[in-house]
Design a protein around this motif. Sequence first.
Motif, PDB file in Angstrom:
ATOM      1  N   PRO A 131      28.676  60.181  45.464  1.00  0.00           N
ATOM      2  CA  PRO A 131      29.896  59.609  44.860  1.00  0.00           C
ATOM      3  C   PRO A 131      29.832  58.098  44.683  1.00  0.00           C
ATOM      4  CG  PRO A 131      30.478  61.274  46.478  1.00  0.00           C
ATOM      5  CD  PRO A 131      28.994  61.053  46.618  1.00  0.00           C
ATOM      6  N   ASP A 132      29.356  57.371  45.693  1.00  0.00           N
ATOM      7  CA  ASP A 132      29.252  55.913  45.566  1.00  0.00           C
ATOM      8  C   ASP A 132      28.270  55.512  44.476  1.00  0.00           C
ATOM      9  OD1 ASP A 132      31.110  55.081  47.480  1.00  0.00           O
ATOM     10  OD2 ASP A 132      29.686  55.351  49.111  1.00  0.00           O
ATOM     11  N   LEU A 133      27.188  56.249  44.360  1.00  0.00           N
ATOM     12  CA  LEU A 133      26.185  55.924  43.352  1.00  0.00           C
ATOM     13  C   LEU A 133      26.726  56.157  41.943  1.00  0.00           C
ATOM     14  CD1 LEU A 133      23.308  54.989  42.883  1.00  0.00           C
ATOM     15  CD2 LEU A 133      22.558  57.362  43.108  1.00  0.00           C
ATOM     16  N   VAL A 134      27.440  57.263  41.759  1.00  0.00           N
ATOM     17  CA  VAL A 134      28.065  57.542  40.455  1.00  0.00           C
ATOM     18  C   VAL A 134      29.031  56.424  40.088  1.00  0.00           C
ATOM     19  CG1 VAL A 134      29.671  59.093  39.252  1.00  0.00           C
ATOM     20  CG2 VAL A 134      27.788  60.039  40.599  1.00  0.00           C
ATOM     21  N   ALA A 135      29.864  56.029  41.036  1.00  0.00           N
ATOM     22  CA  ALA A 135      30.840  54.972  40.778  1.00  0.00           C
ATOM     23  C   ALA A 135      30.155  53.662  40.427  1.00  0.00           C
ATOM     24  CB  ALA A 135      31.732  54.786  42.005  1.00  0.00           C
ATOM     25  N   ALA A 136      29.094  53.321  41.148  1.00  0.00           N
ATOM     26  CA  ALA A 136      28.423  52.046  40.919  1.00  0.00           C
ATOM     27  C   ALA A 136      27.766  51.996  39.546  1.00  0.00           C
ATOM     28  CB  ALA A 136      27.383  51.821  42.011  1.00  0.00           C
ATOM     29  N   PHE A 137      27.101  53.074  39.178  1.00  0.00           N
ATOM     30  CA  PHE A 137      26.429  53.093  37.878  1.00  0.00           C
ATOM     31  C   PHE A 137      27.439  53.042  36.743  1.00  0.00           C
ATOM     32  CE2 PHE A 137      24.311  55.413  34.342  1.00  0.00           C
ATOM     33  CZ  PHE A 137      23.243  54.557  34.151  1.00  0.00           C
ATOM     34  N   TYR A 138      28.498  53.826  36.865  1.00  0.00           N
ATOM     35  CA  TYR A 138      29.527  53.821  35.822  1.00  0.00           C
ATOM     36  C   TYR A 138      30.155  52.442  35.679  1.00  0.00           C
ATOM     37  CZ  TYR A 138      33.954  54.762  33.434  1.00  0.00           C
ATOM     38  OH  TYR A 138      35.019  54.714  32.567  1.00  0.00           O
ATOM     39  N   ASP A 139      30.385  51.773  36.789  1.00  0.00           N
ATOM     40  CA  ASP A 139      30.970  50.434  36.747  1.00  0.00           C
ATOM     41  C   ASP A 139      30.068  49.477  35.959  1.00  0.00           C
ATOM     42  OD1 ASP A 139      33.035  48.462  38.023  1.00  0.00           O
ATOM     43  OD2 ASP A 139      31.076  47.554  38.385  1.00  0.00           O
ATOM     44  N   LEU A 140      28.768  49.534  36.214  1.00  0.00           N
ATOM     45  CA  LEU A 140      27.838  48.651  35.518  1.00  0.00           C
ATOM     46  C   LEU A 140      27.779  48.962  34.024  1.00  0.00           C
ATOM     47  CD1 LEU A 140      24.911  48.607  38.109  1.00  0.00           C
ATOM     48  CD2 LEU A 140      26.554  46.785  37.671  1.00  0.00           C
ATOM     49  N   VAL A 141      27.786  50.245  33.690  1.00  0.00           N
ATOM     50  CA  VAL A 141      27.718  50.647  32.283  1.00  0.00           C
ATOM     51  C   VAL A 141      28.995  50.256  31.546  1.00  0.00           C
ATOM     52  CG1 VAL A 141      27.665  52.640  30.724  1.00  0.00           C
ATOM     53  CG2 VAL A 141      26.073  52.520  32.649  1.00  0.00           C
ATOM     54  N   ALA A 142      30.161  50.591  32.135  1.00  0.00           N
ATOM     55  CA  ALA A 142      31.437  50.349  31.460  1.00  0.00           C
ATOM     56  C   ALA A 142      31.680  48.863  31.228  1.00  0.00           C
ATOM     57  CB  ALA A 142      32.584  50.948  32.274  1.00  0.00           C
ATOM     58  N   ARG A 143      31.236  48.041  32.151  1.00  0.00           N
ATOM     59  CA  ARG A 143      31.435  46.597  32.017  1.00  0.00           C
ATOM     60  C   ARG A 143      30.238  45.908  31.346  1.00  0.00           C
ATOM     61  NH1 ARG A 143      35.934  46.094  35.413  1.00  0.00           N
ATOM     62  NH2 ARG A 143      35.956  47.624  37.101  1.00  0.00           N
ATOM     63  N   ASP A 144      29.282  46.727  30.912  1.00  0.00           N
ATOM     64  CA  ASP A 144      28.096  46.220  30.214  1.00  0.00           C
ATOM     65  C   ASP A 144      27.358  45.186  31.040  1.00  0.00           C
ATOM     66  OD1 ASP A 144      26.336  46.311  28.101  1.00  0.00           O
ATOM     67  OD2 ASP A 144      27.308  44.683  27.004  1.00  0.00           O
ATOM     68  N   LYS A 145      27.219  45.488  32.331  1.00  0.00           N
ATOM     69  CA  LYS A 145      26.453  44.630  33.223  1.00  0.00           C
ATOM     70  C   LYS A 145      25.019  45.135  33.311  1.00  0.00           C
ATOM     71  CE  LYS A 145      30.314  43.268  36.230  1.00  0.00           C
ATOM     72  NZ  LYS A 145      30.823  43.275  37.630  1.00  0.00           N
ATOM     73  N   PRO A 146      24.055  44.248  33.535  1.00  0.00           N
ATOM     74  CA  PRO A 146      22.655  44.691  33.615  1.00  0.00           C
ATOM     75  C   PRO A 146      22.420  45.590  34.814  1.00  0.00           C
ATOM     76  CG  PRO A 146      22.857  42.394  34.269  1.00  0.00           C
ATOM     77  CD  PRO A 146      24.180  42.788  33.710  1.00  0.00           C
TER      78      PRO A 146
END
Length: 387
Positions: A336-351
């Motif tokens: 769950p934490d990994l899913v949240a972290a990856f989605y956060d980076l993608v949605a905010r267009d962070k590297p």
Amino acid sequence: MHPLTFFLLASFLPNVQLMEDLKALEEFVNRPDPHYEYTFVKEEPGLYTTERANFHYINMTSQKWLDETEVDKAVWSHELIILYPTKLKYGESCLLIVSSGEIPPETFLSELLGRFSLLYLAVRLKLFLALLTPVPIQPLTFYKHPLGRENIKNYDIMAYSWWRFINDSSVSPEMLVQFPMVKAAVRAMDTITDYVMETFQMNITKFTLAGIAMNGWTTWLTAAVDSRVDAIIPVAMDFLNFTENFLHQYRSYCGWSYGLKPFIDMNITQKLDDPGFARLASLVDPLAYNERYTNVAKLIIILSGEDVFLPDNTRHYFAQLKGEKHLRLERKNTVPDLVAAFYDLVARDKPRPNISLQITTDVVMAANLEGSKSGVDKFTEDWAMHS
């Protein structure tokens, strides 16, 4: 006919068939279905510490798959839950989790898909989040099942649909259960977009799809046919180039994993050299759609203790895979934490972290991780990879 002309024609025909196969899924998904509709059911408030997110419950019918002469439940009806955090920061993106509805208590599935976890993700990320369930509709009874089995679920449904397709030349590709599973996900995105625009006057244009096991497969194929998907998180589903990976498992184990029992029971594992199986692979093997993943960010999560697929399936597809790709071997309780972290980076267009490596035979000779710890904690600080 001139021999050269015959040779050129013979070499061209397989490519024509492949192009037609790649279009079959897209045409099925985009075909209007009069059964598609959705109805708002209720709204419930949710509170996590001091922050709120509201649950919006929707009943959605995605399609009619097959008919009543084939299966007992031809119309697919689902529950779609949309979470709207009151401190929403980014309204153009949504994380859609596709679930089979099989959520045993006290498992990582309940940790990821339970009400409290969904609420936590929504308020932490301050982004739209949605859960679609069940996909596929189950249990199902197929009236032409050769073993007479009733009320089958999950991979048993997939194995039956594969068996029908391979053994009955009159059956269309739409018999393959991956087709309606993808269509359900696409109709969910349509519903979310329409509902959010009508209710909140916000336009969702990008989706990250997450799914486990069979619905990991759904994320791959949905990304191949719908350009709104800009990232996927398939969990416990890295069975790309699956003809080769079926053989890889047999060579490794001198047999089959018990997790493949549905396919063994239906004699699928004896059909790997059958032309029908090759045609099936051209329709539902995610690697067949490789060119369409160029602009899709991919986080492939392999679970430790996996009982269906081998952890080194990657050797048969990862190097070929187009576009941004990340691979992680993970404990179940940290998903769950990994899913949240990856989605956060993608949605905010962070590297995202960038890993380069060299492999000689099976030995990692060199690896380099680029990127700082400025990203979300779990994804960057505890980054791991599997060769």
